[in-house]
Design a protein around this motif. Structure first.
Motif, PDB file in Angstrom:
ATOM      1  N   VAL A  84       0.834  -1.211   0.000  1.00  0.00           N
ATOM      2  CA  VAL A  84       0.000   0.000   0.000  1.00  0.00           C
ATOM      3  C   VAL A  84       0.869   1.262   0.000  1.00  0.00           C
ATOM      4  O   VAL A  84       0.650   2.188  -0.785  1.00  0.00           O
ATOM      5  N   GLU A  85       1.845   1.312   0.882  1.00  0.00           N
ATOM      6  CA  GLU A  85       2.651   2.525   1.015  1.00  0.00           C
ATOM      7  C   GLU A  85       3.525   2.784  -0.215  1.00  0.00           C
ATOM      8  O   GLU A  85       3.706   3.937  -0.613  1.00  0.00           O
ATOM      9  N   GLU A 121      -8.820  -4.110  -2.602  1.00  0.00           N
ATOM     10  CA  GLU A 121      -8.404  -5.451  -2.196  1.00  0.00           C
ATOM     11  C   GLU A 121      -7.016  -5.715  -2.771  1.00  0.00           C
ATOM     12  O   GLU A 121      -6.740  -5.384  -3.925  1.00  0.00           O
ATOM     13  N   ILE A 122      -6.129  -6.274  -1.987  1.00  0.00           N
ATOM     14  CA  ILE A 122      -4.785  -6.603  -2.449  1.00  0.00           C
ATOM     15  C   ILE A 122      -4.730  -8.110  -2.640  1.00  0.00           C
ATOM     16  O   ILE A 122      -5.031  -8.875  -1.730  1.00  0.00           O
ATOM     17  N   TYR A 123      -4.363  -8.508  -3.836  1.00  0.00           N
ATOM     18  CA  TYR A 123      -4.279  -9.928  -4.151  1.00  0.00           C
ATOM     19  C   TYR A 123      -2.825 -10.363  -4.080  1.00  0.00           C
ATOM     20  O   TYR A 123      -1.958  -9.746  -4.656  1.00  0.00           O
ATOM     21  N   ARG A 124      -2.609 -11.443  -3.364  1.00  0.00           N
ATOM     22  CA  ARG A 124      -1.248 -11.957  -3.237  1.00  0.00           C
ATOM     23  C   ARG A 124      -1.324 -13.471  -3.328  1.00  0.00           C
ATOM     24  O   ARG A 124      -2.140 -14.111  -2.681  1.00  0.00           O
ATOM     25  N   ILE A 125      -0.454 -14.020  -4.145  1.00  0.00           N
ATOM     26  CA  ILE A 125      -0.366 -15.463  -4.285  1.00  0.00           C
ATOM     27  C   ILE A 125       0.910 -15.907  -3.611  1.00  0.00           C
ATOM     28  O   ILE A 125       1.990 -15.418  -3.929  1.00  0.00           O
ATOM     29  N   ASP A 126       0.790 -16.821  -2.680  1.00  0.00           N
ATOM     30  CA  ASP A 126       1.956 -17.334  -1.985  1.00  0.00           C
ATOM     31  C   ASP A 126       2.545 -18.460  -2.827  1.00  0.00           C
ATOM     32  O   ASP A 126       1.933 -19.510  -2.996  1.00  0.00           O
ATOM     33  N   MET A 127       3.720 -18.230  -3.376  1.00  0.00           N
ATOM     34  CA  MET A 127       4.350 -19.189  -4.272  1.00  0.00           C
ATOM     35  C   MET A 127       5.257 -20.176  -3.532  1.00  0.00           C
ATOM     36  O   MET A 127       6.023 -20.891  -4.146  1.00  0.00           O
ATOM     37  N   ASN A 128       5.133 -20.225  -2.219  1.00  0.00           N
ATOM     38  CA  ASN A 128       5.904 -21.178  -1.429  1.00  0.00           C
ATOM     39  C   ASN A 128       5.412 -22.584  -1.777  1.00  0.00           C
ATOM     40  O   ASN A 128       4.236 -22.894  -1.576  1.00  0.00           O
ATOM     41  N   PRO A 129       6.291 -23.466  -2.295  1.00  0.00           N
ATOM     42  CA  PRO A 129       5.855 -24.807  -2.697  1.00  0.00           C
ATOM     43  C   PRO A 129       5.218 -25.596  -1.560  1.00  0.00           C
ATOM     44  O   PRO A 129       4.318 -26.399  -1.793  1.00  0.00           O
ATOM     45  N   ASP A 130       5.632 -25.359  -0.323  1.00  0.00           N
ATOM     46  CA  ASP A 130       5.041 -26.059   0.806  1.00  0.00           C
ATOM     47  C   ASP A 130       3.554 -25.729   0.947  1.00  0.00           C
ATOM     48  O   ASP A 130       2.739 -26.574   1.274  1.00  0.00           O
ATOM     49  N   ASN A 131       3.204 -24.477   0.690  1.00  0.00           N
ATOM     50  CA  ASN A 131       1.808 -24.056   0.820  1.00  0.00           C
ATOM     51  C   ASN A 131       0.966 -24.536  -0.350  1.00  0.00           C
ATOM     52  O   ASN A 131      -0.235 -24.750  -0.210  1.00  0.00           O
TER      53      ASN A 131
END
Length: 138
Positions: A84-85, A121-131
């Motif tokens: 945001v900032e 709305e802020i969209y973020r995809i967690d690309m951590n393979p564990d998740n």
């Protein structure tokens, strides 16, 4: 908000296409893309892209600008807050650039309306393979 400072910025892309005939009226749409790349030393890079084109799909007018900023911050700040900032810091540069480009191109200047990023709305995809493989994370 802890201390966030923009250390540098640059314009990495400017594109303008204007093959309109005189007197053509447009209904413009604005699209924004903002991404933040994080590093381990309390620094990050914000990349803001603004695309403006005719809502009708007419390909005779299009403007695109990309502004990048390098930021340093102190303390613990969430990625969402940094997103945001950094957007709030980069947006005025992109907005001014669009107005200047269109005014200097001999057309009525385009003034992008302000954006209340706080309400978006802020969209973020967690690309951590564990998740990605964790079925319980759904």
């Amino acid at each position: 908000m802890k201390s966030l400072a923009m250390k540098a910025y640059k314009v990495s892309n400017i594109q303008l296409k204007n093959t309109l005939q005189g007197g053509t009226r447009l209904e413009l749409q604005n699209k924004y893309s903002h991404n933040v790349n994080y590093s381990n030393n309390n620094a990050c890079e914000g990349i803001l892209k603004v695309d403006i084109n005719d809502k009708s799909g007419n390909d005779n007018f299009k403007i695109s600008v990309t502004v990048q900023g390098l930021f340093q911050y102190e303390g613990e700040i969430t990625k969402e807050r940094l997103h945001v900032e950094t957007f709030k810091e980069l947006f005025p540069y992109a907005r001014s650039l669009v107005t200047t480009i269109t005014a200097n191109a001999g057309m009525p200047p385009i003034i992008i309306p302000p954006i209340d990023i706080e309400s978006q709305e802020i969209y973020r995809i967690d690309m951590n393979p564990d998740n990605l493989n964790n079925k319980d994370a759904q």
